[in-house]
Design a protein around this motif. Structure first.
Motif, PDB file in Angstrom:
ATOM      1  N   TRP A 161      39.522  -4.711  -7.780  1.00 51.31           N
ATOM      2  CA  TRP A 161      40.549  -3.779  -7.330  1.00 51.31           C
ATOM      3  C   TRP A 161      40.734  -3.838  -5.820  1.00 51.31           C
ATOM      4  N   SER A 162      39.646  -4.008  -5.071  1.00 59.14           N
ATOM      5  CA  SER A 162      39.780  -4.066  -3.612  1.00 59.14           C
ATOM      6  C   SER A 162      40.476  -5.346  -3.163  1.00 59.14           C
ATOM      7  N   ARG A 163      40.438  -6.388  -3.979  1.00 60.12           N
ATOM      8  CA  ARG A 163      41.100  -7.640  -3.629  1.00 60.12           C
ATOM      9  C   ARG A 163      42.583  -7.637  -3.977  1.00 60.12           C
TER      10      ARG A 163
ATOM     11  N   ASP B 128      41.081   7.650 -18.614  1.00 53.36           N
ATOM     12  CA  ASP B 128      39.714   7.872 -19.093  1.00 53.36           C
ATOM     13  C   ASP B 128      38.912   6.578 -19.201  1.00 53.36           C
ATOM     14  N   LYS B 129      39.540   5.417 -18.964  1.00 55.56           N
ATOM     15  CA  LYS B 129      38.900   4.136 -19.233  1.00 55.56           C
ATOM     16  C   LYS B 129      38.588   3.331 -17.972  1.00 55.56           C
ATOM     17  N   ILE B 130      38.778   3.914 -16.796  1.00 53.78           N
ATOM     18  CA  ILE B 130      38.530   3.220 -15.531  1.00 53.78           C
ATOM     19  C   ILE B 130      37.359   3.880 -14.826  1.00 53.78           C
ATOM     20  N   LEU B 131      36.426   3.063 -14.291  1.00 48.77           N
ATOM     21  CA  LEU B 131      35.215   3.556 -13.640  1.00 48.77           C
ATOM     22  C   LEU B 131      35.122   3.029 -12.212  1.00 48.77           C
ATOM     23  N   PHE B 132      34.952   3.939 -11.268  1.00 45.43           N
ATOM     24  CA  PHE B 132      34.757   3.537  -9.878  1.00 45.43           C
ATOM     25  C   PHE B 132      33.499   2.697  -9.748  1.00 45.43           C
ATOM     26  N   ALA B 133      33.632   1.539  -9.112  1.00 50.08           N
ATOM     27  CA  ALA B 133      32.508   0.620  -8.937  1.00 50.08           C
ATOM     28  C   ALA B 133      32.785  -0.262  -7.736  1.00 50.08           C
ATOM     29  N   THR B 134      31.728  -0.635  -7.010  1.00 48.75           N
ATOM     30  CA  THR B 134      31.914  -1.400  -5.777  1.00 48.75           C
ATOM     31  C   THR B 134      31.168  -2.726  -5.730  1.00 48.75           C
ATOM     32  N   ASP B 135      30.091  -2.876  -6.487  1.00 51.71           N
ATOM     33  CA  ASP B 135      29.185  -4.031  -6.387  1.00 51.71           C
ATOM     34  C   ASP B 135      28.503  -4.085  -5.015  1.00 51.71           C
TER      35      ASP B 135
ATOM     36  N   LEU C 106      27.269  -3.437   2.398  1.00 57.24           N
ATOM     37  CA  LEU C 106      27.698  -2.037   2.390  1.00 57.24           C
ATOM     38  C   LEU C 106      29.205  -1.909   2.571  1.00 57.24           C
ATOM     39  N   GLU C 107      29.840  -2.923   3.144  1.00 51.84           N
ATOM     40  CA  GLU C 107      31.289  -2.862   3.350  1.00 51.84           C
ATOM     41  C   GLU C 107      32.056  -2.783   2.031  1.00 51.84           C
ATOM     42  N   ARG C 108      31.393  -3.155   0.933  1.00 50.31           N
ATOM     43  CA  ARG C 108      32.073  -3.070  -0.364  1.00 50.31           C
ATOM     44  C   ARG C 108      32.345  -1.628  -0.769  1.00 50.31           C
TER      45      ARG C 108
ATOM     46  N   LEU D 191      36.739   2.046  -1.888  1.00 46.35           N
ATOM     47  CA  LEU D 191      37.213   3.409  -1.629  1.00 46.35           C
ATOM     48  C   LEU D 191      38.610   3.388  -1.030  1.00 46.35           C
ATOM     49  N   ASN D 192      38.870   2.461  -0.108  1.00 44.59           N
ATOM     50  CA  ASN D 192      40.191   2.375   0.508  1.00 44.59           C
ATOM     51  C   ASN D 192      41.252   1.966  -0.499  1.00 44.59           C
ATOM     52  N   ALA D 193      40.908   0.977  -1.351  1.00 44.24           N
ATOM     53  CA  ALA D 193      41.883   0.511  -2.345  1.00 44.24           C
ATOM     54  C   ALA D 193      42.249   1.617  -3.326  1.00 44.24           C
ATOM     55  N   LEU D 194      41.253   2.339  -3.819  1.00 39.05           N
ATOM     56  CA  LEU D 194      41.531   3.407  -4.779  1.00 39.05           C
ATOM     57  C   LEU D 194      42.161   4.610  -4.102  1.00 39.05           C
TER      58      LEU D 194
END
Length: 257
Positions: free
Chosen positions: A187-189, A208-215, A221-223, A228-231
């Motif tokens: 999503w961030s890309r 209801d089917k989308i989960l916040f995740a960053t890897d 840590l920049e992920r 967060l910025n993309a969402l």
């Protein structure tokens, strides 16, 4: 509440690294991060020790070799290993990585471990999509195979890590009540490049089917920020945002909100 469903702490990272990771969560108002093992690169026992230092901030996803043995992984009974990780170590999910662990997402041999996860009441998060470096075959992790897996294992909660949103990912999540997409990396890309794509994916899959995740991990840590910025830029309701950022994950993990 903000819950990051997909992060890592690698085996060579220290207590100080984990301390810095939790401070980074504090700085971004992330309440809980799910930290994922990947056998054999991060052990369930080693991860459990780090989680015990921050029991209110970190939850663990165990990992096993689903077929008992792959390159570099000692022979083990994956069902026994998973049961022990959940019952003795307090793990709340299972992470499997088809390219790094050498299997295909649509392999019927996954059914026993998926049924065990359902019996234990935990979700299974799979890596989907490409992998950096030379690990495994990309085709083994194509999200389309999640469709087959969900048909074989309808009672197991399945999370497609790095869930793609250009083509079939949102439709697969919408089709199967037990399938979710996490937002890590993908999503961030793509969302900043294609305005409206994230909103479209949410409309198709359902909020209801989308989960916040960053890897994110202590070295990346920049992920946290990129996701967060993309969402944060998406044109969605506050109710939808609340679900994606934490409520959906809390429900799947059985966490109080």
């Amino acid at each position: 509440m903000i819950i990051d469903i997909h992060t890592h702490v690698w085996a060579d990272q220290t207590d100080a690294d984990v301390d810095a990771f939790v401070r980074a969560m504090d700085e971004r108002s992330i309440d809980i991060s799910a930290v994922l093992a990947i056998a054999p690169y991060v052990s369930n026992e080693g991860l459990a020790k780090q989680i015990k230092r921050y029991p209110d901030r970190l939850v663990g996803f165990a990992s096993v070799a689903p077929f008992g043995q792959t390159t570099g992984i000692p022979r083990e009974d994956p069902l026994t290993t998973l049961e022990r990780a959940v019952q003795d170590l307090g793990m709340r999910g299972l992470k499997l990585h088809p390219t790094m662990q050498g299997f295909a997402l649509d392999d019927p041999g996954l059914v026993p471990i998926m049924r065990k996860a359902a019996e234990l009441g935990i979700p299974v998060l799979f890596h989907t999509g490409p992998t950096h470096g030379r690990a495994g075959r990309i085709k083994n992790a194509m999200i389309e195979h999640i469709d087959d897996l969900a048909i074989m294992c309808p009672d197991t909660v399945i999370i497609a890590g790095h869930g793609e949103i250009f083509e079939n990912g949102p439709y697969i999540a919408a089709k199967h009540p037990n399938v979710y997409l996490d937002t890590a990396i993908t999503w961030s890309r793509v969302c900043p490049i294609f305005p409206g794509l994230g909103e479209s994916a949410i409309d198709v899959a359902g909020p209801d089917k989308i989960l916040f995740a960053t890897d994110a991990n202590p070295r990346r840590l920049e992920r946290f920020d990129s996701t967060l910025n993309a969402l944060g830029s998406l044109d969605i309701t506050e109710e939808t945002r609340s679900k994606i950022m934490g409520a959906n994950a809390a429900r799947i993990l059985g966490l109080a909100v």
